[in-house]
Design an enzyme around this catalytic site. Structure first.
Site, short mmCIF file in Angstrom:
data_model
loop_
_atom_site.label_atom_id
_atom_site.label_comp_id
_atom_site.label_asym_id
_atom_site.label_seq_id
_atom_site.Cartn_x
_atom_site.Cartn_y
_atom_site.Cartn_z
N PRO A 92 20.86 -23.03 18.94
CA PRO A 92 20.06 -22.26 17.98
C PRO A 92 20.79 -20.99 17.54
O PRO A 92 21.39 -20.30 18.36
CB PRO A 92 18.81 -21.90 18.77
CG PRO A 92 18.76 -22.82 19.93
CD PRO A 92 20.18 -23.23 20.20
N ARG A 115 24.91 -4.02 24.50
CA ARG A 115 26.02 -4.96 24.58
C ARG A 115 26.04 -5.94 23.41
O ARG A 115 26.91 -6.79 23.33
CB ARG A 115 26.05 -5.67 25.94
CG ARG A 115 24.95 -6.64 26.22
CD ARG A 115 25.15 -7.28 27.61
NE ARG A 115 23.97 -7.96 28.08
CZ ARG A 115 23.63 -9.21 27.75
NH1 ARG A 115 24.38 -9.90 26.92
NH2 ARG A 115 22.53 -9.74 28.24
N ARG A 142 35.62 -24.23 20.72
CA ARG A 142 34.64 -24.57 19.69
C ARG A 142 35.33 -25.31 18.55
O ARG A 142 36.48 -25.01 18.23
CB ARG A 142 33.98 -23.30 19.10
CG ARG A 142 33.53 -22.28 20.13
CD ARG A 142 32.28 -22.69 20.86
NE ARG A 142 31.14 -22.89 19.97
CZ ARG A 142 30.30 -21.93 19.61
NH1 ARG A 142 30.47 -20.71 20.05
NH2 ARG A 142 29.26 -22.20 18.84
#
Ligand SMILES: [Zn+2]
Length: 287
Positions: free
Chosen positions: A12, A139, A276
């Protein structure tokens, strides 16, 4: 089976989490909630939340926050496998590993105003204190879907880095909420190769890229799917078949390896970056 699902279902991206935040506010905000953990793993957290009023919800990148009375914040990160479902009326018998179930106060709600929500398989489901919420925000990079986002913070990181632009944009401490689809497609629309070092992107280029991320992600929140092609490249305009893919939207290069680029006809390239898959058009995104 799990590996197959991972291949088919993208993680998502931020727009999904912003939609969940808005939905949960609509269903539960302003009233006390019942919280439980049918699976048991969040039993302590659920006990702290139950009976408290949910004041507000928000999304920050891929993080979902429910702010409750008593300075308690529920923090959820769906990760790869997390799913949220909801429904109206009496909650059903829990099915599967329900980490968290929320429902509104049944004794006071009309039947059609009773809602429940089930969370399964999240990476994070925890109760945070205000300092812990502040640490989480600190962060994360700016989120293009948030009104308080400061794109200068992201550019400060990008302009100093030799890391490929695609990797920087996927790093949630640089920009929050962007996943592979938004990054891949925004780089295509900008005509930038995914491997371009961050520091080779000038300020005007960053401003355009950021503006485009805001546009694409805002549209995705509204539509509940990611569409990135301009009107002249829509299936009906081009007389081509619509895309068939689990994520649903019309895109230029994401998961179209070998297929012709909608703009120039070149076969779309695929490569790997930090584990990826990346997709780009070697003609439209040449530099
Ligand atoms: Zn092309």
């Amino acid at each position: 089976m799990r590996a197959l699902l991972t291949t088919l279902a993208p993680v998502p991206e931020g727009h999904t989490i912003h939609r969940l935040a808005a939905r949960h506010a609509e269903l539960f905000a302003g009233r006390p909630v019942h919280a439980s953990s049918p699976q048991g793993r969040f039993a302590d957290g659920a006990a702290r939340l139950t009976g408290t009023v949910l004041h507000a919800t928000e999304a920050y990148g891929k993080h979902l926050l429910h702010h409750h009375a008593g300075e308690l914040t529920l923090h959820v990160h769906l990760g790869l496998y997390g799913k949220v479902t909801d429904g109206v009326g009496e909650p059903p018998e829990p099915v599967g590993q329900v980490r968290l179930r929320l429902s509104n106060d049944g004794s006071r709600a009309r039947p059609d105003d009773r809602h429940w929500l089930d969370l399964r398989g999240p990476t994070a489901c925890e109760v945070l204190t205000p300092p812990e919420v502040a640490a989480l925000r600190a962060r994360l990079g700016p989120d293009p879907l948030r009104a308080d986002a400061d794109p200068d913070r992201a550019y400060a990181r990008i302009s100093r880095s030799a890391t490929p632009l695609a990797a920087l944009l996927l790093d949630q401490s640089v920009v929050a909420g962007t996943g592979l689809i938004f990054v891949t497609e925004a780089l295509f629309r900008a005509g930038l190769p995914p491997t371009l070092p961050g520091k080779a992107l000038d300020r005007a280029g960053w401003d355009r890229l950021w503006g485009d991320l805001v546009t694409l992600m805002t549209l995705a929140v509204r539509q509940g799917r990611i569409d990135t092609v301009r009107d002249e490249h829509l299936p009906e305009t081009m007389g081509r078949a619509p895309r068939v893919d689990r994520h649903g939207g019309e895109v230029y290069v994401y998961r179209r390896p070998g297929a012709p680029c909608h703009v120039c006809g070149t076969a779309v390239s695929r490569g790997e970056l930090a584990g990826r898959n990346l997709y780009w058009c070697s003609t439209c995104q040449a530099r």
